[in-house]
Design a protein around this motif. Structure first.
Motif, PDB file in Angstrom:
ATOM      1  N   SER A 189       0.810  -1.228   0.000  1.00  9.99           N
ATOM      2  CA  SER A 189       0.000   0.000   0.000  1.00  9.99           C
ATOM      3  C   SER A 189       0.843   1.277   0.000  1.00  9.99           C
ATOM      4  O   SER A 189       0.297   2.371   0.031  1.00  9.99           O
ATOM      5  CB  SER A 189      -0.929   0.001   1.219  1.00  9.99           C
ATOM      6  N   ARG A 208      -6.082   7.768   2.521  1.00  5.31           N
ATOM      7  CA  ARG A 208      -5.978   7.028   1.250  1.00  5.31           C
ATOM      8  C   ARG A 208      -7.348   6.519   0.806  1.00  5.31           C
ATOM      9  O   ARG A 208      -7.701   6.590  -0.364  1.00  5.31           O
ATOM     10  CB  ARG A 208      -4.991   5.853   1.383  1.00  5.31           C
ATOM     11  N   LYS A 209      -8.131   6.026   1.746  1.00  7.74           N
ATOM     12  CA  LYS A 209      -9.486   5.538   1.433  1.00  7.74           C
ATOM     13  C   LYS A 209     -10.343   6.691   0.904  1.00  7.74           C
ATOM     14  O   LYS A 209     -11.064   6.545  -0.094  1.00  7.74           O
ATOM     15  CB  LYS A 209     -10.108   4.928   2.692  1.00  7.74           C
ATOM     16  N   LYS A 233      -9.247   7.451  -2.632  1.00 10.78           N
ATOM     17  CA  LYS A 233      -9.677   6.397  -3.566  1.00 10.78           C
ATOM     18  C   LYS A 233     -11.159   6.539  -3.920  1.00 10.78           C
ATOM     19  O   LYS A 233     -11.594   6.150  -4.993  1.00 10.78           O
ATOM     20  CB  LYS A 233      -9.417   5.009  -2.963  1.00 10.78           C
ATOM     21  N   GLU A 234     -11.922   7.094  -2.976  1.00  7.41           N
ATOM     22  CA  GLU A 234     -13.357   7.322  -3.211  1.00  7.41           C
ATOM     23  C   GLU A 234     -13.591   8.572  -4.047  1.00  7.41           C
ATOM     24  O   GLU A 234     -14.739   8.952  -4.312  1.00  7.41           O
ATOM     25  CB  GLU A 234     -14.093   7.444  -1.866  1.00  7.41           C
ATOM     26  N   GLY A 235     -12.510   9.237  -4.442  1.00  3.54           N
ATOM     27  CA  GLY A 235     -12.640  10.429  -5.267  1.00  3.54           C
ATOM     28  C   GLY A 235     -12.963  11.688  -4.481  1.00  3.54           C
ATOM     29  O   GLY A 235     -13.364  12.701  -5.056  1.00  3.54           O
ATOM     30  N   GLY A 276      -2.703  13.071  -8.923  1.00  5.62           N
ATOM     31  CA  GLY A 276      -3.560  11.874  -8.906  1.00  5.62           C
ATOM     32  C   GLY A 276      -3.031  10.776  -7.993  1.00  5.62           C
ATOM     33  O   GLY A 276      -3.521   9.650  -8.004  1.00  5.62           O
ATOM     34  N   TYR A 298      -2.621   8.374  -5.080  1.00  2.00           N
ATOM     35  CA  TYR A 298      -3.591   7.703  -4.211  1.00  2.00           C
ATOM     36  C   TYR A 298      -4.997   7.639  -4.812  1.00  2.00           C
ATOM     37  O   TYR A 298      -5.921   7.154  -4.158  1.00  2.00           O
ATOM     38  CB  TYR A 298      -3.679   8.369  -2.824  1.00  2.00           C
ATOM     39  N   ALA A 299      -5.166   8.106  -6.039  1.00  2.00           N
ATOM     40  CA  ALA A 299      -6.515   8.111  -6.620  1.00  2.00           C
ATOM     41  C   ALA A 299      -6.990   6.707  -6.979  1.00  2.00           C
ATOM     42  O   ALA A 299      -8.175   6.423  -6.944  1.00  2.00           O
ATOM     43  CB  ALA A 299      -6.555   9.013  -7.856  1.00  2.00           C
ATOM     44  N   LYS A 300      -6.074   5.842  -7.344  1.00  2.00           N
ATOM     45  CA  LYS A 300      -6.461   4.476  -7.751  1.00  2.00           C
ATOM     46  C   LYS A 300      -5.940   3.470  -6.750  1.00  2.00           C
ATOM     47  O   LYS A 300      -4.878   3.592  -6.221  1.00  2.00           O
ATOM     48  CB  LYS A 300      -5.881   4.168  -9.132  1.00  2.00           C
TER      49      LYS A 300
END
Length: 194
Positions: free
Chosen positions: A51, A165-166, A169-171, A190, A192-194
């Motif tokens: 991670s 990070r979560k 990832k949820e945008g 971008g 940590y976006a994916k």
């Protein structure tokens, strides 16, 4: 000239957030330490690597978070060391490189309670001061009264890099969770976006 006392605040900083910065600033301004170096760890022996964002990305975010704060510094000392990196080895490298400085460790009560599991923990306790911040829900253990250990009630935030990070990832935005410069860089890159 007085010896410069440097506090070493180790972490993945994945990403660095306002809670890290509050602690670093507290230790640099409210203790005997003249500076705090935020040591970006490539791989903690007790954490999974999957991670982690790239080492240099995390270092760059720490540099952005620090900005022009004079008594804080980002350190990549562990980047060229064998992996996983152990604190005792990092301390030896820093002591050789900066013989005019006195190094101390900064950690939470959670780490103090497990310090006896660290490589050469007895040498760490013999040779280095340890500045500990109380973490709710963690007892400091038997080392709380050790002569090299000082425990502080530092201001803490119930905030984790995992949560950030979560969120990313949820945008969603990490604004107010990380320093402004870090939020802007994460958004632009971008990371940590994916």
């Amino acid at each position: 000239m007085a010896t410069r006392k440097i506090g070493l605040f180790f972490g993945s900083f994945n990403p660095v957030h306002v809670g890290h910065m509050i602690l670093a600033n507290f230790m640099a301004t409210k203790t005997e330490m003249t500076e705090v170096w935020m040591v970006v760890s490539p791989q903690n022996p007790f954490k999974e690597r999957a991670s982690l964002a790239r080492d240099h990305d995390r270092l760059h975010l720490v540099e952005l978070a620090i900005g022009d704060t004079p008594n804080l510094k980002a350190s990549n000392v562990e980047f060229t060391m064998p992996k996983p990196s152990y604190t005792i080895d990092t301390l030896a490298v820093l002591r050789d490189k900066y013989p005019d400085r006195e190094f101390a460790l900064i950690m939470g009560t959670d780490n103090l309670a497990t310090l006896h599991k660290w490589k050469n923990h007895d040498i760490i306790l013999r040779d280095y001061d340890i500045h500990v911040y109380n973490r709710p829900g963690y007892e400091p253990g038997d080392l709380a009264t050790h002569g090299r250990v000082t425990i502080y009630d530092a201001p803490l935030m119930h905030l984790s890099a995992t949560y950030i990070r979560k969120t990313l990832k949820e945008g969603l935005s990490a604004r107010y969770l990380v320093p402004d410069a870090v939020a802007r860089e994460i958004e632009a890159s971008g990371l940590y976006a994916k």
